[in-house]
Motif scaffolding. Structure first.
Motif, short mmCIF file in Angstrom:
data_model
loop_
_atom_site.label_atom_id
_atom_site.label_comp_id
_atom_site.label_asym_id
_atom_site.label_seq_id
_atom_site.Cartn_x
_atom_site.Cartn_y
_atom_site.Cartn_z
N ALA A 106 0.82 -1.21 0.00
CA ALA A 106 0.00 0.00 0.00
C ALA A 106 0.85 1.26 0.00
CB ALA A 106 -0.93 0.00 1.21
N TYR A 107 1.92 1.25 0.75
CA TYR A 107 2.79 2.43 0.81
C TYR A 107 3.42 2.70 -0.55
CZ TYR A 107 7.02 5.12 1.43
OH TYR A 107 8.02 6.04 1.28
N PHE A 108 3.97 1.68 -1.17
CA PHE A 108 4.67 1.90 -2.43
C PHE A 108 3.72 2.18 -3.58
CE2 PHE A 108 7.93 -0.03 0.13
CZ PHE A 108 8.95 0.87 -0.08
N ILE A 126 14.25 0.43 -3.83
CA ILE A 126 14.57 0.88 -2.48
C ILE A 126 16.07 1.11 -2.31
CG2 ILE A 126 14.87 -1.34 -1.31
CD1 ILE A 126 12.72 1.46 0.07
N ARG A 127 16.86 0.43 -3.09
CA ARG A 127 18.31 0.58 -3.00
C ARG A 127 18.77 1.95 -3.46
NH1 ARG A 127 18.58 -4.94 -5.87
NH2 ARG A 127 18.26 -6.35 -4.14
N HIS A 128 17.91 2.65 -4.17
CA HIS A 128 18.27 3.95 -4.71
C HIS A 128 17.92 5.11 -3.77
CE1 HIS A 128 19.32 2.25 -8.61
NE2 HIS A 128 18.26 1.48 -8.46
N ILE A 129 17.30 4.80 -2.66
CA ILE A 129 16.96 5.85 -1.69
C ILE A 129 18.17 6.07 -0.79
CG2 ILE A 129 15.47 6.51 0.23
CD1 ILE A 129 13.33 4.73 -0.92
N PRO A 130 18.61 7.30 -0.65
CA PRO A 130 19.73 7.57 0.26
C PRO A 130 19.38 7.18 1.69
CG PRO A 130 19.25 9.48 -1.12
CD PRO A 130 18.14 8.49 -1.34
N ALA A 131 20.36 6.67 2.40
CA ALA A 131 20.14 6.24 3.79
C ALA A 131 19.60 7.39 4.63
CB ALA A 131 21.42 5.69 4.38
N SER A 132 20.05 8.61 4.34
CA SER A 132 19.61 9.77 5.12
C SER A 132 18.11 10.03 4.97
CB SER A 132 20.40 11.00 4.71
OG SER A 132 20.21 11.27 3.34
N SER A 189 12.69 18.25 2.11
CA SER A 189 13.46 18.07 0.88
C SER A 189 13.88 16.61 0.69
CB SER A 189 14.69 18.98 0.92
OG SER A 189 15.52 18.75 -0.17
N ARG A 190 14.40 15.99 1.74
CA ARG A 190 14.85 14.59 1.63
C ARG A 190 13.70 13.64 1.33
NH1 ARG A 190 19.35 14.00 6.47
NH2 ARG A 190 20.88 15.40 5.55
N ILE A 191 12.57 13.84 1.99
CA ILE A 191 11.42 12.99 1.74
C ILE A 191 10.92 13.19 0.31
CG2 ILE A 191 8.98 12.61 2.35
CD1 ILE A 191 9.79 13.04 5.29
N SER A 192 10.85 14.43 -0.12
CA SER A 192 10.40 14.71 -1.47
C SER A 192 11.32 14.08 -2.51
CB SER A 192 10.33 16.23 -1.68
OG SER A 192 9.96 16.53 -2.99
N ARG A 193 12.63 14.23 -2.35
CA ARG A 193 13.59 13.64 -3.30
C ARG A 193 13.48 12.13 -3.32
NH1 ARG A 193 17.86 17.69 -1.66
NH2 ARG A 193 18.30 16.16 -0.06
N ALA A 194 13.31 11.51 -2.16
CA ALA A 194 13.19 10.06 -2.11
C ALA A 194 11.94 9.59 -2.85
CB ALA A 194 13.17 9.57 -0.66
N LYS A 195 10.84 10.31 -2.69
CA LYS A 195 9.61 9.95 -3.40
C LYS A 195 9.80 10.09 -4.91
CE LYS A 195 6.19 10.88 0.19
NZ LYS A 195 5.05 11.72 0.57
N VAL A 196 10.51 11.12 -5.32
CA VAL A 196 10.79 11.31 -6.75
C VAL A 196 11.60 10.14 -7.29
CG1 VAL A 196 12.08 12.73 -8.41
CG2 VAL A 196 10.57 13.82 -6.73
N ILE A 197 12.61 9.72 -6.54
CA ILE A 197 13.43 8.58 -6.96
C ILE A 197 12.57 7.34 -7.10
CG2 ILE A 197 15.26 6.99 -6.22
CD1 ILE A 197 16.60 9.46 -4.87
N LEU A 198 11.73 7.08 -6.10
CA LEU A 198 10.86 5.90 -6.15
C LEU A 198 9.91 5.97 -7.34
CD1 LEU A 198 10.04 5.38 -2.37
CD2 LEU A 198 11.44 3.91 -3.82
N ARG A 199 9.27 7.11 -7.52
CA ARG A 199 8.34 7.25 -8.64
C ARG A 199 9.03 7.04 -9.98
NH1 ARG A 199 6.05 11.98 -5.74
NH2 ARG A 199 4.14 11.24 -4.79
N ARG A 200 10.21 7.65 -10.15
CA ARG A 200 10.94 7.56 -11.41
C ARG A 200 11.34 6.10 -11.70
NH1 ARG A 200 14.76 11.59 -10.92
NH2 ARG A 200 16.04 10.18 -9.72
#
Length: 190
Positions: free
Chosen positions: A105-107, A134-140, A171-182
């Motif tokens: 559901a989250y993804f 998930i491997r593309h999301i920065p640990a931070s 900013s970090r949450i937004s960038r991570a969501k962009v990475i996941l979506r892309r």
């Protein structure tokens, strides 16, 4: 402040408890474990979907807290530090074996609805995509996403716990969501 074994520590902050533990008071560590074991277990279980693995990871987290207790920066929030340790252990564990189930559901909430109208993903395919993505999301950012989505914390609460500026968190949450979506969009288009 003098504290003895068996005393009530409920009025003390996590940081004060760790300070007492750093100075040799073992019962302060017991209070830390009592405060965090359930939250850490939920965090681990949401990622692993395996009770035994989650329990092992929680124990490993507390072992590292104990071992690295003198490295804690008292100007930071203890909760952010302990969850960073937990996240690092989770990542190490994930490299060894990927989770059996992932919170679908989250993804799927990260994917635009129109992307799903044309393509119906089988759950196993989605799990594979998420494992790769998930491997593309920065640990931070991973811990921040977990706190925001899974623990349903506000940005302000996350800022207080991690001692990070509000803008950095957003900013970090937004960038991570962009990475996941892309990454997921790339999969769907292929």
């Amino acid at each position: 402040m003098d504290h003895e074994e068996g005393q009530d520590y409920s009025c003390l902050s996590d940081e004060d408890l760790l300070s007492l533990y750093q100075n040799g008071l073992e019962s302060a560590f017991t209070e830390i474990v009592n405060r965090y074991q359930y939250r850490l277990f939920r965090f681990m279980f949401n990622h692993t979907r395996n009770k035994m693995d989650s329990e092992d990871l929680v124990q490993d987290t507390f072992l590292r807290v104990s071992y690295f207790k003198l490295r804690f920066d008292p100007t930071r929030k203890f909760s952010g530090w302990v969850f960073t340790i937990a996240l690092n252990l989770l990542r190490t564990n994930s490299r060894k074996k990927m989770p059996k189930q992932i919170n679908e559901a989250y993804f799927t909430s990260l994917i635009d609805n129109e992307m799903l109208q044309d393509v119906t993903l089988h759950q196993n395919n989605l799990i594979e995509v998420v494992k790769k993505t998930i491997r593309h999301i920065p640990a931070s950012s991973a811990l921040l996403i977990y706190m925001r989505i899974m623990e349903e914390k506000s940005y302000k609460e996350i800022a207080e716990e991690t001692n990070l500026p509000l803008g950095t968190i957003k900013s970090r949450i937004s960038r991570a969501k962009v990475i996941l979506r892309r990454k997921i969009r790339g999969y769907l288009e292929n």
